[in-house]
Write an enzyme that holds these catalytic residues in place. Structure first.
Site, PDB file in Angstrom:
ATOM      1  N   LYS A   1     -48.992   2.434  15.226  1.00  0.00           N
ATOM      2  CA  LYS A   1     -48.623   1.603  14.297  1.00  0.00           C
ATOM      3  C   LYS A   1     -48.387   0.275  14.794  1.00  0.00           C
ATOM      4  O   LYS A   1     -48.462   0.328  16.239  1.00  0.00           O
ATOM      5  CB  LYS A   1     -46.855   2.172  13.732  1.00  0.00           C
TER       6      LYS A   1
ATOM      7  N   HIS B   1     -45.033  -4.963  15.042  1.00  0.00           N
ATOM      8  CA  HIS B   1     -44.079  -5.923  14.250  1.00  0.00           C
ATOM      9  C   HIS B   1     -43.329  -6.337  14.939  1.00  0.00           C
ATOM     10  O   HIS B   1     -42.768  -6.529  15.244  1.00  0.00           O
ATOM     11  CB  HIS B   1     -43.942  -5.410  12.499  1.00  0.00           C
TER      12      HIS B   1
ATOM     13  N   HIS C   1     -40.140  -5.532  16.361  1.00  0.00           N
ATOM     14  CA  HIS C   1     -40.335  -5.184  17.593  1.00  0.00           C
ATOM     15  C   HIS C   1     -39.623  -6.889  18.603  1.00  0.00           C
ATOM     16  O   HIS C   1     -40.184  -6.075  20.092  1.00  0.00           O
ATOM     17  CB  HIS C   1     -41.286  -4.774  17.715  1.00  0.00           C
TER      18      HIS C   1
END
Length: 564
Positions: A125, A128, A131
């Protein structure tokens, strides 16, 4: 010199409290006209059985105060101390001039280890904005604890376990192309994952295929592990770009999968200590005595959970690093999770359960929008940082078109703005990120503080050589200079409190206060055009501010440009 400590020691001769207890009581009055330090005598009333105003008066009359105390005054139940200003300024600035960038550091953590679990990105992933908080808070704490003498182990506990990885392998083997995935990286993996779910709606048998491949990962199948580890490499390569932009490093990337072969120890030990209880086919540890729901350790199918893996990780970290403190920088939604498994560790009989601490933080939104991957409201961190740098460069082109190395300064300001805004408020508060706030050169922002640092550097460059050993500190007794010195004096205490509370925002807010106080001094007093004695003293103050700002910004992971 610690002025509070010396005053407290003198007061302890005539008080029923110890010097450390008195030091805890000593305050800095909100108005300098009320003194430099104040002792509220209310806490002494129950010991001396006298009214606080009378206690303050008697202590004033007994005297015996340090030589640097010019005089004392009583006001109600307070004993106010007025310090010799010239001595005070010389003591504080002299220390900064001597210690430089180490001002505020200590050796209190010598021989002690702190593990910090932060960032914890998910494999396959993209990194983004969700985080961002865990990443920059953890990094700031790593800097802070290191500055205070601790050995710090930064751990990126990767989210690299679960059925989704079996599904991704199945998707890759059916529709993937190695060259395309290598070129597309995490985005290509995400597209395969999305396709898997689209196809699984038409053919539910795919779900079983995904579970089968995850079982192969669990069982150590060579093919499954090879593909799985390749996915991890691609993800970390993508994430590393963001970490490089932020200047963040880790000492360990041991994630959930690392503890796959360490679960049995947890389960066996819980059984041996008769803590594991069967409940509807699953296994739990009851926590009724703590008024908490039971902690689920094994699901009905025998699969482990986050709690099982977190306990295994804590045992491993204690065995490996023998930590004195282990911090988990994770959003507040996980409060219950950490409360539960911390108590399980306590019930297992490990006294170090008290050294486990959940450093919770609030949620982040973007210009009023709540982020949601499912709804497509996602802000990728690399794009956010790159856009911030572009916006900073546009501002610099407008304000300082002749600035050398504009691109590098824009990088420092743009990235610093994002980090600074994330660390400005108390970490438990939710954050709403807005560009006009983050990149404001006049507000409580990174650009404002960075510009103040650059202003100090400019003054010192223009001044040329000056003698740090020949400073008449009596020239810095005006109100503006004293306010700057008071804030400089407070800096070590701010670092101590930030460490005790695991709260980097205390540093962020303090450095804003220092910048504001210095700018007020700068506008009120000539520096380079003043007569030699005043010039030397004001340069000493400017150098001290420059040094403190650079140190404080460095602790929170923000650069301090010398020109802007």
């Amino acid at each position: 010199m610690n002025f509070k400590e010396v005053i407290a020691t003198a007061l302890s001769e005539n008080c029923p409290l110890s010097a450390p207890e008195i030091e805890e009581l000593l305050e800095v009055p909100p108005n300098p006209e009320m003194g430099d330090y104040a002792l509220p005598c209310f806490a002494l009333a129950k010991h001396l059985r006298k009214a606080p105003p009378l206690i303050a008066q008697e202590l004033a009359e007994k005297g015996g105060f340090p030589e640097f105390v010019d005089h004392v005054e009583t006001a109600g139940g307070y004993l106010n101390f007025f310090v010799d200003k010239s001595f005070y300024v010389a003591e504080i600035l002299g220390r900064v001039l001597e210690e430089g960038a180490r001002y505020g550091s200590t050796r209190q953590g010598e021989g002690k280890t702190v593990c910090i679990d932060y960032s914890s990105i998910n494999i396959a992933k993209r990194f983004h904005i969700g985080h961002l908080s865990t990443t920059v808070i953890g990094n700031a704490l790593k800097h802070l604890y290191t500055f205070l003498g601790y050995r710090v182990v930064g751990i990126n506990h990767l989210g690299d376990w679960g059925t989704q990885f079996g599904k991704m392998i199945a998707a890759y083997l059916r529709w993937g192309d190695k060259a395309q995935v290598e070129a597309g990286g995490v985005d290509a993996l995400s597209q395969l994952y999305v396709r898997f779910h689209e196809e699984a709606e038409k053919d539910p048998a795919l779900e079983e295929e995904g579970r089968m491949w995850f079982k192969k990962i669990e069982d150590g199948d060579e093919t499954a592990l090879s593909i799985f580890n390749w996915f991890k490499e691609l993800t970390l390569k993508d994430a590393q770009r963001v970490y490089d932009m932020l200047g963040i490093t880790f000492d360990s990337y041991a994630g959930e999968s690392f503890y796959n072969d360490k679960m049995d120890r947890v389960i066996d030990e819980l059984k041996a200590k008769e803590l594991l209880v069967e409940s509807q086919g699953a296994y739990i540890v009851p926590l009724d005595e703590y008024n908490l729901p039971p902690c689920l350790i094994l699901k009905r199918d025998g699969a482990t959970l986050y709690a099982t893996r977190d306990i295994a990780a804590a045992l491993y970290r204690k065995d490996t690093y023998d930590f004195d403190k282990c911090l988990y920088v994770v959003a507040y939604q996980q409060n219950l999770h950490f409360s539960q498994w911390f108590r399980v560790v306590e019930k297992m009989g490990y006294p170090w359960y008290k050294d486990l601490e959940h450093v919770a933080f609030g949620m982040i939104s973007y210009e009023g929008q709540t982020l949601s991957t499912r709804k497509g409201v996602v802000v990728y961190l690399d794009e956010l940082l790159e856009r911030s740098v572009e916006k900073a460069l546009a501002i610099i082109e407008e304000k300082s078109p002749d600035l050398d190395d504009k691109e590098e300064v824009a990088r420092q300001v743009g990235i610093g703005s994002v980090v600074f805004m994330s660390l400005f408020n108390n970490r438990i508060k939710d954050i709403d990120f807005w560009w006009d706030r983050a990149l404001n050169f006049d507000g409580e922002t990174a650009p404002y503080v960075q510009y103040t640092h650059a202003r100090c550097c400019s003054v010192l460059r223009k001044a040329g050589e000056w003698d740090k050993g020949e400073v008449d500190y009596g020239r810095l007794c005006d109100g503006e200079a004293l306010e700057v010195v008071r804030l400089i004096e407070a800096f070590p205490g701010v670092l101590q409190e930030a460490c005790q509370r695991n709260e980097p925002s205390l540093i962020t807010r303090h450095v804003v206060n220092v910048a504001q106080a210095y700018n007020k001094f700068y506008y009120e007093h000539r520096i380079l055009q003043s007569e030699p004695g005043e010039k030397q003293a004001r340069l000493a103050l400017t150098w001290s501010v420059k040094t403190l700002i650079a140190s404080a910004l460095g602790l929170i992971g923000v650069a301090a440009p010398e020109r802007m």
